[in-house]
Write a protein that holds these residues in place. Structure first.
Motif, PDB file in Angstrom:
ATOM      1  N   ASP A   1       0.965  -1.314  -0.014  1.00  0.00           N
ATOM      2  CA  ASP A   1      -0.224  -0.123   0.245  1.00  0.00           C
ATOM      3  C   ASP A   1       1.108   1.672  -0.179  1.00  0.00           C
ATOM      4  OD1 ASP A   1      -2.560  -0.734  -0.052  1.00  0.00           O
ATOM      5  OD2 ASP A   1      -2.146  -1.337   2.115  1.00  0.00           O
ATOM      6  N   ILE A   2       1.945   0.866   0.441  1.00  0.00           N
ATOM      7  CA  ILE A   2       2.415   2.515   0.580  1.00  0.00           C
ATOM      8  C   ILE A   2       3.996   2.240   0.853  1.00  0.00           C
ATOM      9  CG2 ILE A   2       1.295   4.571   2.157  1.00  0.00           C
ATOM     10  CD1 ILE A   2       2.023   3.160   4.518  1.00  0.00           C
ATOM     11  N   LEU A   3       4.718   2.885   0.547  1.00  0.00           N
ATOM     12  CA  LEU A   3       6.730   2.990   0.469  1.00  0.00           C
ATOM     13  C   LEU A   3       7.233   4.150   1.148  1.00  0.00           C
ATOM     14  CD1 LEU A   3       6.567   1.714  -3.254  1.00  0.00           C
ATOM     15  CD2 LEU A   3       7.702  -0.137  -1.607  1.00  0.00           C
ATOM     16  N   PRO A   4       7.733   3.084   2.241  1.00  0.00           N
ATOM     17  CA  PRO A   4       8.070   4.638   3.435  1.00  0.00           C
ATOM     18  C   PRO A   4      10.143   5.188   2.886  1.00  0.00           C
ATOM     19  CG  PRO A   4       8.118   2.517   4.407  1.00  0.00           C
ATOM     20  CD  PRO A   4       6.775   2.274   3.470  1.00  0.00           C
ATOM     21  N   ILE A   5      10.579   3.661   2.740  1.00  0.00           N
ATOM     22  CA  ILE A   5      12.075   4.196   1.945  1.00  0.00           C
ATOM     23  C   ILE A   5      12.592   3.946   1.087  1.00  0.00           C
ATOM     24  CG2 ILE A   5      12.224   3.305   4.787  1.00  0.00           C
ATOM     25  CD1 ILE A   5      13.018  -0.087   3.232  1.00  0.00           C
ATOM     26  N   VAL A   6      11.383   4.272  -0.263  1.00  0.00           N
ATOM     27  CA  VAL A   6      11.793   3.911  -1.542  1.00  0.00           C
ATOM     28  C   VAL A   6      12.548   5.006  -1.967  1.00  0.00           C
ATOM     29  CG1 VAL A   6       9.819   5.335  -2.488  1.00  0.00           C
ATOM     30  CG2 VAL A   6      10.250   2.817  -3.445  1.00  0.00           C
ATOM     31  N   GLU A   7      13.104   5.882  -0.849  1.00  0.00           N
ATOM     32  CA  GLU A   7      13.886   6.920  -1.832  1.00  0.00           C
ATOM     33  C   GLU A   7      15.652   7.449  -1.046  1.00  0.00           C
ATOM     34  OE1 GLU A   7      12.196  11.017  -1.894  1.00  0.00           O
ATOM     35  OE2 GLU A   7      10.733  10.352  -3.464  1.00  0.00           O
ATOM     36  N   PHE A   8      15.430   6.152  -0.352  1.00  0.00           N
ATOM     37  CA  PHE A   8      17.041   6.666   0.043  1.00  0.00           C
ATOM     38  C   PHE A   8      17.812   4.974   0.041  1.00  0.00           C
ATOM     39  CE2 PHE A   8      13.824   8.168   3.439  1.00  0.00           C
ATOM     40  CZ  PHE A   8      14.499   8.911   4.648  1.00  0.00           C
ATOM     41  N   THR A   9      18.973   5.107  -0.863  1.00  0.00           N
ATOM     42  CA  THR A   9      19.737   3.810  -1.102  1.00  0.00           C
ATOM     43  C   THR A   9      20.075   2.771   0.113  1.00  0.00           C
ATOM     44  OG1 THR A   9      21.776   5.227  -0.527  1.00  0.00           O
ATOM     45  CG2 THR A   9      21.334   5.650  -2.353  1.00  0.00           C
ATOM     46  N   LYS A  10      20.477   1.806  -0.173  1.00  0.00           N
ATOM     47  CA  LYS A  10      20.927   0.687   0.910  1.00  0.00           C
ATOM     48  C   LYS A  10      21.518   1.616   2.017  1.00  0.00           C
ATOM     49  CE  LYS A  10      20.470  -3.622   1.457  1.00  0.00           C
ATOM     50  NZ  LYS A  10      19.085  -4.776   1.214  1.00  0.00           N
ATOM     51  N   GLY A  11      22.789   1.877   1.184  1.00  0.00           N
ATOM     52  CA  GLY A  11      23.552   2.620   2.466  1.00  0.00           C
ATOM     53  C   GLY A  11      23.100   3.467   3.474  1.00  0.00           C
ATOM     54  N   GLU A  12      22.259   4.369   3.594  1.00  0.00           N
ATOM     55  CA  GLU A  12      21.426   4.665   3.481  1.00  0.00           C
ATOM     56  C   GLU A  12      20.591   4.289   4.752  1.00  0.00           C
ATOM     57  OE1 GLU A  12      21.031   8.972   1.104  1.00  0.00           O
ATOM     58  OE2 GLU A  12      19.462   7.461   0.952  1.00  0.00           O
ATOM     59  N   VAL A  13      19.586   3.022   4.861  1.00  0.00           N
ATOM     60  CA  VAL A  13      18.961   2.643   5.232  1.00  0.00           C
ATOM     61  C   VAL A  13      19.375   1.835   6.155  1.00  0.00           C
ATOM     62  CG1 VAL A  13      17.548   0.070   5.076  1.00  0.00           C
ATOM     63  CG2 VAL A  13      17.742   1.801   3.252  1.00  0.00           C
ATOM     64  N   ARG A  14      21.682   1.545   5.838  1.00  0.00           N
ATOM     65  CA  ARG A  14      21.826   1.020   6.896  1.00  0.00           C
ATOM     66  C   ARG A  14      22.240   1.909   8.079  1.00  0.00           C
ATOM     67  NH1 ARG A  14      25.186  -1.322   2.440  1.00  0.00           N
ATOM     68  NH2 ARG A  14      24.814  -3.777   2.425  1.00  0.00           N
ATOM     69  N   LYS A  15      22.482   3.140   7.688  1.00  0.00           N
ATOM     70  CA  LYS A  15      22.750   4.408   8.568  1.00  0.00           C
ATOM     71  C   LYS A  15      21.130   4.102   9.235  1.00  0.00           C
ATOM     72  CE  LYS A  15      25.810   7.008   6.346  1.00  0.00           C
ATOM     73  NZ  LYS A  15      26.417   8.104   5.411  1.00  0.00           N
ATOM     74  N   MET A  16      20.239   3.999   8.720  1.00  0.00           N
ATOM     75  CA  MET A  16      19.084   4.580   9.908  1.00  0.00           C
ATOM     76  C   MET A  16      19.204   3.441  10.621  1.00  0.00           C
ATOM     77  SD  MET A  16      15.072   5.026   8.229  1.00  0.00           S
ATOM     78  CE  MET A  16      15.441   5.897   6.700  1.00  0.00           C
ATOM     79  N   ALA A  17      19.423   2.239  10.371  1.00  0.00           N
ATOM     80  CA  ALA A  17      19.037   0.855  11.498  1.00  0.00           C
ATOM     81  C   ALA A  17      20.167   1.029  12.563  1.00  0.00           C
ATOM     82  CB  ALA A  17      19.831  -0.754  10.467  1.00  0.00           C
ATOM     83  N   GLU A  18      21.847   1.927  11.900  1.00  0.00           N
ATOM     84  CA  GLU A  18      22.188   1.618  13.188  1.00  0.00           C
ATOM     85  C   GLU A  18      21.105   2.072  14.343  1.00  0.00           C
ATOM     86  OE1 GLU A  18      27.090   3.118  13.843  1.00  0.00           O
ATOM     87  OE2 GLU A  18      26.213   3.075  11.612  1.00  0.00           O
ATOM     88  N   TYR A  19      21.081   3.815  13.535  1.00  0.00           N
ATOM     89  CA  TYR A  19      20.244   4.858  14.811  1.00  0.00           C
ATOM     90  C   TYR A  19      19.247   4.284  15.363  1.00  0.00           C
ATOM     91  CZ  TYR A  19      17.186   8.626  15.864  1.00  0.00           C
ATOM     92  OH  TYR A  19      16.716   9.883  16.491  1.00  0.00           O
ATOM     93  N   LEU A  20      17.717   2.955  14.277  1.00  0.00           N
ATOM     94  CA  LEU A  20      16.997   2.202  14.854  1.00  0.00           C
ATOM     95  C   LEU A  20      17.792   1.701  15.979  1.00  0.00           C
ATOM     96  CD1 LEU A  20      14.815   2.434  11.928  1.00  0.00           C
ATOM     97  CD2 LEU A  20      14.761   4.474  13.978  1.00  0.00           C
ATOM     98  N   ASP A  21      19.164   1.325  16.550  1.00  0.00           N
ATOM     99  CA  ASP A  21      18.983  -0.292  17.540  1.00  0.00           C
ATOM    100  C   ASP A  21      18.991  -1.446  16.581  1.00  0.00           C
ATOM    101  OD1 ASP A  21      20.930   1.344  19.104  1.00  0.00           O
ATOM    102  OD2 ASP A  21      18.738   1.773  19.675  1.00  0.00           O
ATOM    103  N   ILE A  22      18.355  -1.352  14.757  1.00  0.00           N
ATOM    104  CA  ILE A  22      18.249  -2.821  14.841  1.00  0.00           C
ATOM    105  C   ILE A  22      19.950  -3.689  14.770  1.00  0.00           C
ATOM    106  CG2 ILE A  22      17.751  -4.239  12.600  1.00  0.00           C
ATOM    107  CD1 ILE A  22      15.720  -2.693  13.404  1.00  0.00           C
TER     108      ILE A  22
END
Length: 247
Positions: free
Chosen positions: A158-179
């Motif tokens: 239905d929706i795509l929240p991270i579709v404008e973020f590169t894989k590298g940016e997603v990795r940085k976001m994952a670190e911030y989110l304590d994945i």
């Protein structure tokens, strides 16, 4: 990164309000993209978010990662094992094709992989109907641009929240989110078959795709490969062609 996360969370909340649904849900694969989305929807809808783990001959290690994501993000989750459903459905279809003497053995792996993705999509929407939730997609910019997703499978959301973020940016976001670190550093895989790797299947690294998307110089052969994938997958990103009665 805090600002990026806060803006996505606010956007997710707006989608819930705009559509009049009760909450948000995502399929949790044990990979970094779905982990980040799980954390985001948990923040957006703390009491009305759900993760669904859908193994199909999935390894114990991947299952452990998926459960670790659910526990780390605190999201409510359930597991629906589709292994038997997938096997039975594919065998039934294969038998009918064999009866017509048209079964193509060389297409088996891809057909089974796409069936996995589409069974998971159907499962998510069945559960979403029960809860009146939106199904949230996990595609990042690299996957979306190259078309590295299954049409009406993981692309059926239905929706795509991270579709404008590169894989590298997603990795940085994952670190911030304590994945969990085991999820952040693992080799990306869509769990389409045993030992499957995204980068091996695409024949190009996410780092290279990210560089291309950011306008950086990359080898010509890699540029041609990325642009070829983008062109071939255009139909996945566009509205369905339809006959128009307008004269």
């Amino acid at each position: 990164m805090k600002q990026e996360v806060d803006e996505i969370v606010s956007w997710l909340q707006t989608q819930v309000e705009k559509t009049g649904v009760n909450g948000l849900m995502v399929g949790i694969s044990g990979g970094i993209d779905s982990a980040v989305v799980a954390a985001l929807i948990k923040r957006a809808c703390p009491d009305h978010s759900l993760g669904v783990i859908m193994p199909i001959n999935t390894s114990d290690a991947t299952m452990q990662d998926a459960k670790a994501v659910a526990e780390a993000t605190g999201i409510d989750y359930m597991t629906v094992d589709l292994t038997e459903v997938h096997a039975n459905m594919y065998q039934m279809i294969k038998t009918q094709l064999e009866n017509k003497h048209v079964y193509e053995e060389q297409n088996t792996q891809l057909a089974q992989a796409n069936l996995r993705a589409r069974l998971r999509m159907s499962t998510l929407y069945t559960i979403a109907t029960n809860y009146n939730y939106l199904v949230v997609g996990t595609d990042n910019a690299a996957e979306w641009y190259t078309g590295y997703f299954t049409k009406y499978g993981d692309g059926g959301v239905d929706i795509l929240p991270i579709v404008e973020f590169t894989k590298g940016e997603v990795r940085k976001m994952a670190e911030y989110l304590d994945i969990p670190s085991s999820v952040r550093i693992k080799q990306p895989s869509a769990d389409l078959w045993e030992g499957q790797s995204d980068e091996q299947e695409m024949g190009i690294s996410y780092t290279t795709i990210d560089a291309y998307l950011k306008g950086k110089a990359i080898p010509k052969e890699d540029q041609e490969k990325i642009e070829g994938m983008h062109k071939r997958s255009a139909h996945k990103r566009e509205a369905l062609p339809h006959f128009s009665r307008k004269k």
